[in-house]
Design an enzyme around this catalytic site. Structure first.
Site, PDB file in Angstrom:
ATOM      1  N   HIS A 263      19.351  49.187  41.181  1.00 28.61           N
ATOM      2  CA  HIS A 263      19.681  50.150  42.234  1.00 28.61           C
ATOM      3  C   HIS A 263      20.620  51.213  41.698  1.00 28.61           C
ATOM      4  O   HIS A 263      21.323  51.014  40.712  1.00 28.61           O
ATOM      5  CB  HIS A 263      20.281  49.473  43.459  1.00 28.61           C
TER       6      HIS A 263
ATOM      7  N   HIS B 258      23.604  53.797  43.073  1.00 27.11           N
ATOM      8  CA  HIS B 258      24.519  54.201  44.137  1.00 27.11           C
ATOM      9  C   HIS B 258      24.560  55.727  44.170  1.00 27.11           C
ATOM     10  O   HIS B 258      24.712  56.366  43.120  1.00 27.11           O
ATOM     11  CB  HIS B 258      25.942  53.707  43.856  1.00 27.11           C
TER      12      HIS B 258
END
Length: 137
Positions: A102, A104
């Protein structure tokens, strides 16, 4: 589509766990971080499970980067962010806590309280050169 049944983000992708989704396309989903560093902090994940940066498929990495760019523009335009940090943590030593790749997207505002742990300081030039030599091999 590959998924890990024990992965929190795979459960979000599947809709088994609620999340505040703000964008999605055929390869990615962007949703709000429930532990935000600043107002508008969100995460971009590939729909297909990959543990980290070293294992994510190149096509999913490119898609996540495109989505992160779209979301960076949105937080600047719609939330008035003065800047944006894109952050990926690869491995526990790099602060990765959810082992599904992922990115941010962290909106930054003048005088916001978020402090990242790294403070730039001059490095040892010989060590920098030695590391560069190894990386260039």
């Amino acid at each position: 589509m590959a998924a890990d049944p024990d992965c929190l983000f795979c459960k979000i992708v599947a809709g088994d766990i609620p999340a505040t989704r703000v964008y999605e396309d055929e390869r990615t989903i962007a949703f709000m971080d429930i532990n935000p560093g600043t107002r508008g902090h969100l995460l971009v994940v590939p729909r297909e499970h990959a543990v980290d940066l070293l294992s994510v498929a190149p096509e999913d990495l490119a898609a996540c980067t495109r989505t992160a760019q779209i979301m960076a523009a949105r937080v600047s335009d719609k939330l008035g962010a003065d800047g944006v940090n894109l952050l990926n943590s690869c491995g526990a030593a790099a602060w990765q806590t959810v082992f599904h790749f992922h990115v941010h997207v962290i909106p930054r505002y003048v005088n916001d309280p978020l402090q990242l742990p790294w403070q730039p300081a001059p490095g040892d030039r010989d060590e920098i050169a030695a590391a560069a030599a190894r990386l260039s091999e």
